[in-house]
Design an enzyme around this catalytic site. Structure first.
Site, PDB file in Angstrom:
ATOM      1  N   GLY A  74       3.082  -1.135   4.233  1.00 23.13           N
ATOM      2  CA  GLY A  74       3.035   0.290   3.928  1.00 23.13           C
ATOM      3  C   GLY A  74       4.421   0.789   3.584  1.00 23.13           C
ATOM      4  O   GLY A  74       4.934   0.552   2.481  1.00 23.13           O
ATOM      5  N   GLY A  75       5.080   1.457   4.530  1.00 28.46           N
ATOM      6  CA  GLY A  75       6.373   2.097   4.320  1.00 28.46           C
ATOM      7  C   GLY A  75       7.383   1.273   3.523  1.00 28.46           C
ATOM      8  O   GLY A  75       8.001   1.776   2.578  1.00 28.46           O
ATOM      9  N   SER A 119       4.023  -2.076  10.248  1.00 27.77           N
ATOM     10  CA  SER A 119       5.473  -2.130  10.471  1.00 27.77           C
ATOM     11  C   SER A 119       6.119  -3.439  10.015  1.00 27.77           C
ATOM     12  O   SER A 119       7.036  -3.939  10.666  1.00 27.77           O
ATOM     13  CB  SER A 119       5.790  -1.855  11.949  1.00 27.77           C
ATOM     14  OG  SER A 119       5.409  -0.521  12.276  1.00 27.77           O
ATOM     15  N   ASN A 174       0.858  -1.188   0.000  1.00 33.63           N
ATOM     16  CA  ASN A 174       0.000   0.000   0.000  1.00 33.63           C
ATOM     17  C   ASN A 174       0.895   1.239   0.000  1.00 33.63           C
ATOM     18  O   ASN A 174       1.499   1.566   1.022  1.00 33.63           O
ATOM     19  CB  ASN A 174      -0.901  -0.039   1.247  1.00 33.63           C
ATOM     20  CG  ASN A 174      -1.694   1.233   1.443  1.00 33.63           C
ATOM     21  OD1 ASN A 174      -1.770   2.082   0.553  1.00 33.63           O
ATOM     22  ND2 ASN A 174      -2.303   1.368   2.625  1.00 33.63           N
ATOM     23  N   TRP A 175       0.962   1.915  -1.132  1.00 32.13           N
ATOM     24  CA  TRP A 175       1.869   3.060  -1.265  1.00 32.13           C
ATOM     25  C   TRP A 175       1.322   4.318  -0.607  1.00 32.13           C
ATOM     26  O   TRP A 175       2.031   5.327  -0.510  1.00 32.13           O
ATOM     27  CB  TRP A 175       2.158   3.329  -2.749  1.00 32.13           C
ATOM     28  CG  TRP A 175       2.866   2.203  -3.456  1.00 32.13           C
ATOM     29  CD1 TRP A 175       3.262   1.003  -2.911  1.00 32.13           C
ATOM     30  CD2 TRP A 175       3.274   2.167  -4.831  1.00 32.13           C
ATOM     31  NE1 TRP A 175       3.878   0.233  -3.865  1.00 32.13           N
ATOM     32  CE2 TRP A 175       3.909   0.923  -5.056  1.00 32.13           C
ATOM     33  CE3 TRP A 175       3.160   3.070  -5.905  1.00 32.13           C
ATOM     34  CZ2 TRP A 175       4.424   0.562  -6.300  1.00 32.13           C
ATOM     35  CZ3 TRP A 175       3.680   2.701  -7.139  1.00 32.13           C
ATOM     36  CH2 TRP A 175       4.309   1.457  -7.328  1.00 32.13           C
ATOM     37  N   LYS A 176       0.081   4.293  -0.214  1.00 25.63           N
ATOM     38  CA  LYS A 176      -0.569   5.460   0.410  1.00 25.63           C
ATOM     39  C   LYS A 176      -0.398   6.705  -0.469  1.00 25.63           C
ATOM     40  O   LYS A 176      -0.240   6.578  -1.681  1.00 25.63           O
ATOM     41  CB  LYS A 176      -0.044   5.675   1.842  1.00 25.63           C
ATOM     42  CG  LYS A 176      -0.163   4.383   2.670  1.00 25.63           C
ATOM     43  CD  LYS A 176       0.076   4.564   4.152  1.00 25.63           C
ATOM     44  CE  LYS A 176      -0.059   3.219   4.873  1.00 25.63           C
ATOM     45  NZ  LYS A 176       0.158   3.298   6.298  1.00 25.63           N
TER      46      LYS A 176
HETATM   47  P1  13P Z   1       3.366   0.451   7.631  1.00 25.94           P
HETATM   48  O1  13P Z   1       3.871  -0.833   6.980  1.00 25.94           O
HETATM   49  O2  13P Z   1       4.072   1.667   7.121  1.00 25.94           O
HETATM   50  O3  13P Z   1       3.340   0.337   9.113  1.00 25.94           O
HETATM   51  O4  13P Z   1       1.852   0.633   7.162  1.00 25.94           O
HETATM   52  C1  13P Z   1       0.966  -0.426   7.268  1.00 25.94           C
HETATM   53  C2  13P Z   1      -0.280  -0.086   6.538  1.00 25.94           C
HETATM   54  O5  13P Z   1      -1.025   0.785   6.944  1.00 25.94           O
HETATM   55  C3  13P Z   1      -0.582  -0.827   5.295  1.00 25.94           C
HETATM   56  O6  13P Z   1      -1.874  -0.585   4.865  1.00 25.94           O
END
Ligand code: 13P
Length: 254
Positions: A238-239, A217, A11-13
């Site tokens: 995410g990150g 994370s 998920n690149w947000k």
């Molecule tokens: P992180 O991996 O950056 O903690 O984010 C998780 C997330 O929200 C994936 O949708």
């Protein structure tokens, strides 16, 4: 454990430029072509970059996900993108219920259930995110919260989900683990994933094929031990999914 495909979703947000997004997708594509992973790899870019990335990964093993969908079918809803538009643009998966949409955009369960309906109507798989806040966690309310979130999801979408259970993927993302570097302990995860599986199975036997992911994370260092958790079918990242090498390392390590 029955051999079923593991899922790795990135998920690149709301990050990146057109150029950086294409470059990231290209790197993931190269790695996937070389490694021929047996798992399902999904990348979830910002909506405005979906089409150029679709053209890149077209005919590859990588699947395309969207971060959001309109709660409405096509019509006068300025600024929104419908499920049928996503489908038309090659989208296979869409996130619903993400903590950032619950807590920052202030969407609620009724919005989520409209979105789930629109997506299932458009033949797009739903990745439904849920999980407790830090406060809930501290007050030992994790299971209570999870149960209530899942009950609402399955109750509000009963007809659709009973007909198409495989269209749903659950993603347990404790809010306190998102972007913080914190992850639940192995013991907590075993207990929570068993609880999620039991809760889902208790609602209806038909729901037993529904896959459950973990998010929060995830890094190349913890991915493989997280994947050892029973009842866990994949990871939502995410990150680390914004850095090609990290995302590829996660795909290779699990
Ligand atoms: P992180 O991996 O950056 O903690 O984010 C998780 C997330 O929200 C994936 O949708």
């Amino acid at each position: 454990k029955i051999m079923s495909k593991k899922i790795i979703a990135g998920n690149w947000k709301q990050n990146g430029t057109l150029k950086s997004s294409i470059s990231l997708a290209k790197k993931v594509l190269q790695a996937v072509k070389k490694a021929k992973y047996t798992h399902e790899i999904i990348i979830i870019p910002p909506s405005i970059f979906l089409l150029p990335i679709r053209d890149l990964i077209h005919k590859s093993q990588i699947k395309l996900g969207a971060q959001n969908v309109s709660a409405f079918s096509d019509g006068a809803y300025t600024g929104e993108i419908s499920g049928s538009m996503l489908k038309d643009s090659g989208v296979d998966y869409c996130l619903v219920g993400h903590s950032e949409r619950r807590h920052i955009i202030n969407e609620d369960e009724s919005v989520f259930s409209s979105k789930v309906s629109r997506l299932i109507d458009s033949d797009i798989r739903v990745i439904y995110c849920f999980g407790e806040t830090l406060n809930d966690y501290k007050n030992k309310k994790t299971k209570l919260i999870i149960k209530s979130q899942l009950k609402k999801l399955f109750l509000n979408n009963k007809n659709n989900l009973k007909k198409h259970p495989s269209k749903l993927i659950l993603a347990y993302e404790p809010v306190w683990a998102i972007g913080t570097g914190l992850v639940p302990s192995p013991e907590e995860l075993v207990s929570i994933f068993k609880y999620i599986r039991d809760t889902v199975n208790k609602l209806d036997k038909k729901y037993s094929p529904i896959k459950i992911l973990y998010g929060g994370s995830v890094t190349p260092d913890n991915a493989s031990s997280l994947m050892d958790t029973k009842h866990l079918d994949g990871l939502l990242i995410g990150g680390a999914s914004l850095v090609a090498k990290k995302f590829i390392d996660i795909c290779s390590t699990i």
